[in-house]
Enzyme design. Structure first.
Site, PDB file in Angstrom:
ATOM      1  N   PRO A   1      61.414 -40.508 -11.186  1.00  0.00           N
ATOM      2  CA  PRO A   1      60.727 -41.885 -10.718  1.00  0.00           C
ATOM      3  C   PRO A   1      60.689 -42.702 -12.136  1.00  0.00           C
ATOM      4  O   PRO A   1      60.348 -42.340 -13.053  1.00  0.00           O
ATOM      5  CB  PRO A   1      59.165 -41.738 -10.306  1.00  0.00           C
ATOM      6  CG  PRO A   1      59.038 -39.983 -10.364  1.00  0.00           C
ATOM      7  CD  PRO A   1      60.252 -39.561 -11.398  1.00  0.00           C
ATOM      8  N   GLU A   2      61.112 -43.818 -11.910  1.00  0.00           N
ATOM      9  CA  GLU A   2      61.123 -44.813 -12.881  1.00  0.00           C
ATOM     10  C   GLU A   2      60.235 -46.009 -12.347  1.00  0.00           C
ATOM     11  O   GLU A   2      59.444 -45.788 -11.372  1.00  0.00           O
ATOM     12  CB  GLU A   2      62.462 -45.466 -13.030  1.00  0.00           C
ATOM     13  CG  GLU A   2      63.427 -44.443 -13.538  1.00  0.00           C
ATOM     14  CD  GLU A   2      64.954 -44.740 -13.759  1.00  0.00           C
ATOM     15  OE1 GLU A   2      64.878 -46.113 -14.209  1.00  0.00           O
ATOM     16  OE2 GLU A   2      66.111 -44.171 -13.482  1.00  0.00           O
TER      17      GLU A   2
ATOM     18  N   HIS B   1      54.504 -25.840  -5.764  1.00  0.00           N
ATOM     19  CA  HIS B   1      54.575 -27.118  -6.737  1.00  0.00           C
ATOM     20  C   HIS B   1      53.529 -28.159  -6.405  1.00  0.00           C
ATOM     21  O   HIS B   1      53.652 -29.103  -7.064  1.00  0.00           O
ATOM     22  CB  HIS B   1      55.920 -27.409  -6.811  1.00  0.00           C
ATOM     23  CG  HIS B   1      57.112 -26.610  -7.154  1.00  0.00           C
ATOM     24  ND1 HIS B   1      56.796 -25.739  -8.113  1.00  0.00           N
ATOM     25  CD2 HIS B   1      58.218 -26.231  -6.432  1.00  0.00           C
ATOM     26  CE1 HIS B   1      57.993 -24.879  -8.031  1.00  0.00           C
ATOM     27  NE2 HIS B   1      58.853 -25.202  -7.009  1.00  0.00           N
TER      28      HIS B   1
END
Length: 278
Positions: free
Chosen positions: A2-3, A93
């Site tokens: 993710p940016e 996770h």
DNA sequence: CAATATACCTGGATGC
DNA sequence: TGCATCCAGGTATATT
């Protein structure tokens, strides 16, 4: 993964569902992320509190509680924040699960564990936030992001312009994908020493950064492997990639094959004709 | 101070 | 099919 656009898409997705909700249970995995999971602080300062709103600074999500405490979440490379109905089995996770008073759950799933979870207690939250924010670069969609400012930042710097764009202490939120795309759109070779860019160059960088990041947000971010917004929808900005991931494919502008190289250890894509070497 | 290397992790793709 | 290798959206720290 993710940016800035992906974090912003996540924030907007959660904004429709989190404000007003109270956190009634917290579950953490036994694993540490980039930093240890602050289990104690989560229980002391987040549990039984109501969520007021969510903000974003750089690639960090700030979940503001009614007590003044702030839950800070970073998604790292593979982090996803999902909104689930609840009652679903814990997934591999899942490292942080917040159960809300309507039974829904917010889950942070991060296979590579490069993400981070932090808590700023109410008593010290203002100081913590100022110190944190001072260490982060300027926001590309904010008012400080101007050609003049960038020109000054880059003054006499010999590092590649792509590295400067990705340096989070100077400019916030631009990662590898968007750095590649912004420089392609600006017709600037990624290896150009940052200090050599002219004001005209920086004006293009500013305009293209804003255009590309806003388009990416509007299209739900980029889904490469498995990014999903908080509401489970994939992003579609990858369909707009002009350079990233397009080695050997024709440049959308001139048809020359896109070249892939490595710059500061990161995959770098550009058109050798449209982005001539410095 | 700046550039580079390394470390933190898992998993998917690729090649033998 | 199995196994080794490489690669990936990020960032902090150590080393030149």
């Amino acid at each position: 993964m993710p940016e800035l656009p992906e974090v912003e898409v996540t924030r907007r997705g959660l904004m429709d569902h989190l404000p007003g909700r109270t956190v009634v249970a917290i579950t953490v995995s036994g694993h540490r992320l980039r930093t240890p999971m602050p289990s104690r602080s989560l229980h002391e300062h987040i549990l039984a509190r109501r969520i007021l709103t969510l903000d974003r600074r750089a690639k960090y999500l700030l979940v503001r509680m009614d007590s003044g405490a702030v839950l800070v979440i970073h998604l790292g490379m593979t982090g996803k924040l999902g909104l689930l109905d609840g009652g679903e089995p814990r997934h591999r996770h899942d490292h942080l699960i917040l159960t809300l008073d309507n039974g829904h759950q917010v889950r942070l799933n991060d296979s590579r564990r490069f993400g981070a979870v932090m808590v700023w207690p109410a008593a010290t939250a203002e100081n913590a936030e100022s110190a944190f924010s001072a260490g982060e670069g300027i926001e590309p969609l904010g008012s400080e992001f101007t050609a003049a400012h960038l020109h000054r930042l880059a003054d006499r710097k010999t590092a590649p312009v792509k590295s400067l764009l990705m340096n989070g202490r100077l400019i916030a939120g631009i990662g590898n994908i968007y750095a590649n795309e912004i420089l392609f759109a600006s017709r600037i070779h990624p290896a150009t020493p940052a200090g050599r860019l002219t004001m005209a160059d920086w004006r293009r960088v500013v305009a293209e950064s804003q255009r590309i990041l806003q388009l990416a947000i509007a299209t739900g971010g980029s889904t490469i492997a498995d990014f999903l917004g908080a509401t489970g929808h994939p992003g579609y900005f990858q369909l707009h990639f002009q350079a990233y991931g397009r080695r050997h494919l024709p440049c959308p502008r001139c048809g020359q094959p896109i070249v892939k190289t490595s710059l500061t250890g990161r995959a770098t894509y550009f058109c050798p004709a449209c982005q001539p070497p410095p």
